[in-house]
Design a protein around this motif. Structure first.
Motif, PDB file in Angstrom:
ATOM      1  N   PRO A  10      10.512  -7.548  40.974  1.00  0.00           N
ATOM      2  CA  PRO A  10      10.027  -8.957  41.600  1.00  0.00           C
ATOM      3  C   PRO A  10      11.117 -10.085  40.944  1.00  0.00           C
ATOM      4  N   LYS A  11      11.285  -9.961  39.596  1.00  0.00           N
ATOM      5  CA  LYS A  11      12.349 -10.675  38.919  1.00  0.00           C
ATOM      6  C   LYS A  11      13.595 -10.731  39.806  1.00  0.00           C
ATOM      7  N   GLU A  12      14.300  -9.578  39.795  1.00  0.00           N
ATOM      8  CA  GLU A  12      15.382  -9.357  40.796  1.00  0.00           C
ATOM      9  C   GLU A  12      15.444 -10.146  42.175  1.00  0.00           C
ATOM     10  N   ILE A  13      14.409 -10.177  42.592  1.00  0.00           N
ATOM     11  CA  ILE A  13      14.300 -10.576  44.132  1.00  0.00           C
ATOM     12  C   ILE A  13      14.285 -12.068  43.839  1.00  0.00           C
ATOM     13  N   VAL A  14      13.542 -12.543  42.983  1.00  0.00           N
ATOM     14  CA  VAL A  14      13.483 -14.086  42.783  1.00  0.00           C
ATOM     15  C   VAL A  14      14.798 -14.514  42.376  1.00  0.00           C
ATOM     16  N   GLN A  15      15.661 -13.856  41.414  1.00  0.00           N
ATOM     17  CA  GLN A  15      17.016 -14.321  41.018  1.00  0.00           C
ATOM     18  C   GLN A  15      17.907 -14.370  42.172  1.00  0.00           C
ATOM     19  N   GLU A  16      17.565 -13.317  43.016  1.00  0.00           N
ATOM     20  CA  GLU A  16      18.565 -13.160  44.119  1.00  0.00           C
ATOM     21  C   GLU A  16      18.181 -14.650  45.352  1.00  0.00           C
ATOM     22  N   LEU A  17      16.936 -14.947  45.345  1.00  0.00           N
ATOM     23  CA  LEU A  17      16.509 -15.965  46.075  1.00  0.00           C
ATOM     24  C   LEU A  17      16.921 -17.344  45.508  1.00  0.00           C
ATOM     25  N   GLY A  23      14.197 -24.567  43.051  1.00  0.00           N
ATOM     26  CA  GLY A  23      12.779 -24.708  42.920  1.00  0.00           C
ATOM     27  C   GLY A  23      11.921 -23.741  43.565  1.00  0.00           C
ATOM     28  N   GLN A  24      10.623 -24.426  43.864  1.00  0.00           N
ATOM     29  CA  GLN A  24       9.629 -23.391  44.644  1.00  0.00           C
ATOM     30  C   GLN A  24       9.414 -21.975  43.927  1.00  0.00           C
ATOM     31  N   ASP A  25       9.356 -22.014  42.645  1.00  0.00           N
ATOM     32  CA  ASP A  25       9.260 -20.728  42.058  1.00  0.00           C
ATOM     33  C   ASP A  25       7.948 -19.915  42.428  1.00  0.00           C
ATOM     34  N   GLU A  26       6.776 -20.799  42.681  1.00  0.00           N
ATOM     35  CA  GLU A  26       5.548 -20.013  43.039  1.00  0.00           C
ATOM     36  C   GLU A  26       5.644 -19.558  44.166  1.00  0.00           C
ATOM     37  N   ALA A  27       6.256 -20.008  45.345  1.00  0.00           N
ATOM     38  CA  ALA A  27       6.434 -19.642  46.471  1.00  0.00           C
ATOM     39  C   ALA A  27       7.341 -18.300  46.452  1.00  0.00           C
ATOM     40  N   LYS A  28       8.442 -18.307  45.783  1.00  0.00           N
ATOM     41  CA  LYS A  28       9.408 -17.363  45.612  1.00  0.00           C
ATOM     42  C   LYS A  28       8.606 -15.979  44.877  1.00  0.00           C
ATOM     43  N   LYS A  29       7.738 -16.458  43.854  1.00  0.00           N
ATOM     44  CA  LYS A  29       7.074 -15.257  43.157  1.00  0.00           C
ATOM     45  C   LYS A  29       6.014 -14.395  43.788  1.00  0.00           C
ATOM     46  N   MET A  30       5.377 -15.199  44.832  1.00  0.00           N
ATOM     47  CA  MET A  30       4.351 -14.557  45.650  1.00  0.00           C
ATOM     48  C   MET A  30       5.195 -13.724  46.656  1.00  0.00           C
ATOM     49  N   VAL A  31       6.319 -14.178  47.394  1.00  0.00           N
ATOM     50  CA  VAL A  31       7.033 -13.552  48.247  1.00  0.00           C
ATOM     51  C   VAL A  31       7.539 -12.151  47.668  1.00  0.00           C
ATOM     52  N   ALA A  32       8.023 -12.208  46.388  1.00  0.00           N
ATOM     53  CA  ALA A  32       8.657 -11.089  45.553  1.00  0.00           C
ATOM     54  C   ALA A  32       7.563  -9.952  45.354  1.00  0.00           C
ATOM     55  N   ILE A  33       6.291 -10.498  44.973  1.00  0.00           N
ATOM     56  CA  ILE A  33       5.327  -9.685  44.567  1.00  0.00           C
ATOM     57  C   ILE A  33       4.984  -8.784  46.013  1.00  0.00           C
ATOM     58  N   ALA A  34       4.825  -9.706  47.125  1.00  0.00           N
ATOM     59  CA  ALA A  34       4.311  -8.909  48.299  1.00  0.00           C
ATOM     60  C   ALA A  34       5.450  -7.728  48.724  1.00  0.00           C
ATOM     61  N   ALA A  75      15.427 -12.531  55.378  1.00  0.00           N
ATOM     62  CA  ALA A  75      15.764 -11.862  56.477  1.00  0.00           C
ATOM     63  C   ALA A  75      17.358 -11.488  56.128  1.00  0.00           C
ATOM     64  N   LYS A  76      18.231 -12.406  55.346  1.00  0.00           N
ATOM     65  CA  LYS A  76      19.497 -11.961  55.337  1.00  0.00           C
ATOM     66  C   LYS A  76      19.617 -10.757  54.269  1.00  0.00           C
ATOM     67  N   LEU A  77      18.683 -10.870  53.023  1.00  0.00           N
ATOM     68  CA  LEU A  77      18.868  -9.893  51.982  1.00  0.00           C
ATOM     69  C   LEU A  77      18.434  -8.681  52.331  1.00  0.00           C
ATOM     70  N   MET A  78      17.453  -8.340  53.451  1.00  0.00           N
ATOM     71  CA  MET A  78      16.732  -7.067  53.344  1.00  0.00           C
ATOM     72  C   MET A  78      17.174  -6.386  54.790  1.00  0.00           C
ATOM     73  N   ASP A  79      16.943  -5.073  54.438  1.00  0.00           N
ATOM     74  CA  ASP A  79      17.049  -4.213  55.780  1.00  0.00           C
ATOM     75  C   ASP A  79      16.098  -4.055  56.564  1.00  0.00           C
ATOM     76  N   ALA A  80      14.799  -4.761  56.051  1.00  0.00           N
ATOM     77  CA  ALA A  80      13.803  -4.521  57.080  1.00  0.00           C
ATOM     78  C   ALA A  80      13.676  -5.424  58.107  1.00  0.00           C
ATOM     79  N   PRO A  81      12.937  -4.895  59.332  1.00  0.00           N
ATOM     80  CA  PRO A  81      12.814  -5.726  60.284  1.00  0.00           C
ATOM     81  C   PRO A  81      12.097  -7.016  60.034  1.00  0.00           C
ATOM     82  N   PHE A  82      12.703  -8.134  60.537  1.00  0.00           N
ATOM     83  CA  PHE A  82      12.059  -9.527  60.241  1.00  0.00           C
ATOM     84  C   PHE A  82      12.156 -10.306  61.500  1.00  0.00           C
ATOM     85  N   VAL A  83      11.212 -11.191  61.848  1.00  0.00           N
ATOM     86  CA  VAL A  83      11.339 -12.014  63.097  1.00  0.00           C
ATOM     87  C   VAL A  83      10.482 -13.345  62.657  1.00  0.00           C
ATOM     88  N   LYS A  84      11.014 -14.259  63.055  1.00  0.00           N
ATOM     89  CA  LYS A  84      10.398 -15.723  62.865  1.00  0.00           C
ATOM     90  C   LYS A  84      10.165 -16.412  64.136  1.00  0.00           C
TER      91      LYS A  84
END
Length: 476
Positions: A10-17, A23-34, A75-84
């Protein structure tokens, strides 16, 4: 499918973001945990994996504070399918319930694109060898005489699917081969060409290659069902694929043939199976403008009537259901949903209760202050000031902002957001465009090679057009 992002902590994902979002550390943390929970789930036994469903996230915060940016970067970081998707899209006039399924169809399309690209990457090395042989063949043709279409009999197509060779043609080919004993010379010349290709000496040479002629897409679109029938494909592979000759440079021929050969090497059925699996297990759907479909207090008529209908239609998809797509049925039980909205007028409690329960993780994003604006202008890898500098450098003008000027821009953006509509970081775009418009406009006639923008320039730029007290009216 292995996914590099899921295997990051999770920390590495947050560093990448952090490289792109301030800022918005709380949101990044939640996304990283998910995301990390996805990875943990993939290590469990099949029975347990089926039981664990993702914990969907609801992001709340004013416009321009980074909700969509977090989603875009993921979406850019990951290989997983993503849609907005925008939730408001489903409340338009003429809205029909099944339209909501389109978000899952889009997810499947995204998944197929990713899976296909990954498979093509694997096949490129084999394709490169075939391509090299084809290019050498184009530069120094072998002894095989290609049967021209005009010599074909009317039944040749039926007899051999386009590759049928008659006895007469076979006899002619044999005669030619007997008359050409200098095979050794051809081989020698080919070896020389192969060497020159490796050294990159022939990149600019024009050659004639054969490529598959793709018919123009005469698709019959079936509207809401997301299905389309390509009329040309109804007869399948009965007709042989048409080839056409194309005269291109060697470097371009390599790209064209590489794609074509790699395409021939992959198994599309396998791609579809893997893609559906990938969409079901790793898919992420980001639903923006979620607050716009929340039913606020009191009854509002007009176009708002369909809002609750949209919520009720989104509910089964978020809960988990099977959606039919043109590639096959897809289960949405394990798709991660991220809802986002400003929630100015509506509150999360205005959503229907069943849906509230489906978004157990709530994150409030903070308002951006002056200090954050300074960081947004300078820190990220694609910071706004870096973008503007790079654009102007293309015409030979170096531009430099002093620290005081950056502070002034940030202060101005913060005040504008306070005094008028709060549009978050988007205010910086408005100010910078206004600030640099004269420089951008006059660049071709400019003699200077370097321009320094200081605090005075920023103040003067906004004061000469308007009075300070009207400044909020002027900027957006």
């Amino acid at each position: 499918m292995a996914n590099k992002l899921y295997q990051m902590t999770p920390k590495e994902i947050v560093q990448e973001l952090d490289k792109y979002i301030i800022g918005q550390d709380e949101a990044k943390k939640m996304v990283a945990i998910a995301l990390r929970n996805r990875y943990r789930r993939s290590l469990l036994s099949d029975e347990m994996r089926e039981e664990i469903t993702p914990k969907n996230i609801l992001m709340m915060g004013p416009t321009g504070c980074g909700k969509t940016e977090i989603a875009r970067r993921l979406a850019k970081l990951m290989d997983a399918p993503f849609v907005k998707v925008e939730a408001t899209k489903f409340t338009e006039v003429g809205y029909v319930g099944r339209d909501v399924d389109s978000m899952v169809r889009d997810l499947v399309e995204a998944s197929i694109r990713i899976t296909k690209q990954a498979m093509l990457e694997e096949k490129y090395s084999i394709a490169d060898e075939i391509v090299e042989e084809k290019i050498i063949e184009a530069i120094i043709p072998g002894n095989k005489k290609k049967v021209s279409d005009k010599n074909r009999g009317p039944f040749d197509f039926i007899l051999g699917g386009g590759d049928y060779v008659s006895q007469k043609e076979q006899y002619e080919q044999n005669q030619q081969q007997e008359q050409k004993p200098e095979d050794g010379n051809v081989e020698l010349a080919r070896e020389q060409v192969r060497q020159q290709l490796k050294e990159g000496l022939l990149e600019e040479q024009y050659i004639e290659i054969q490529v598959t002629d793709k018919p123009k897409g005469n698709n019959l679109d079936m509207g809401n069902e997301g299905m389309s029938i390509a009329i040309g494909n109804i007869f399948g592979d009965m007709a042989p694929k048409k080839k056409k000759n194309k005269k291109v440079k060697v470097k371009d021929a390599r790209k064209i043939l590489r794609e074509e050969e790699a395409q021939n090497l992959i198994d599309m059925d396998q791609v579809t199976d893997d893609a559906l699996e990938n969409a079901e297990q790793n898919g992420i759907i980001f639903i923006d403008e979620f607050d716009k479909i929340a039913q606020g207090s009191g009854y509002r008529g007009g176009a708002d009537v369909s809002r609750e209908g949209v919520l009720r239609d989104i509910l089964p998809i978020v809960e988990g259901s099977v959606i039919n797509t043109k590639h096959g049925p897809v289960k949405t039980d394990h798709v991660l949903f991220i809802g986002a909205g400003a929630f100015h007028t509506a509150k999360p409690t205005d959503l229907i209760p069943e849906l509230q329960g489906r978004f157990p993780i709530r994150v409030e994003l903070e308002n951006l202050d002056q200090e954050t604006f300074v960081k947004i202008l300078t820190v990220p890898e694609n910071a706004l000031l870096k973008q503007h500098k790079a654009l102007l450098e293309t015409e030979g003008i170096g531009i430099e902002f002093t620290d005081e000027a950056i502070d002034e821009i940030a202060t101005m953006a913060f005040l504008m957001n306070e005094q008028t509509e709060n549009i978050g970081a988007r205010r910086l775009h408005t100010i910078l465009e206004k600030l640099l418009e004269d420089i951008s406009f006059n660049i071709p006639e400019m003699q200077e090679e370097k321009i320094v923008i200081d605090r005075e320039y920023v103040k003067e730029k906004f004061e000469e057009k308007i009075h300070p007290e009207d400044i909020d009216k002027y900027i957006l």
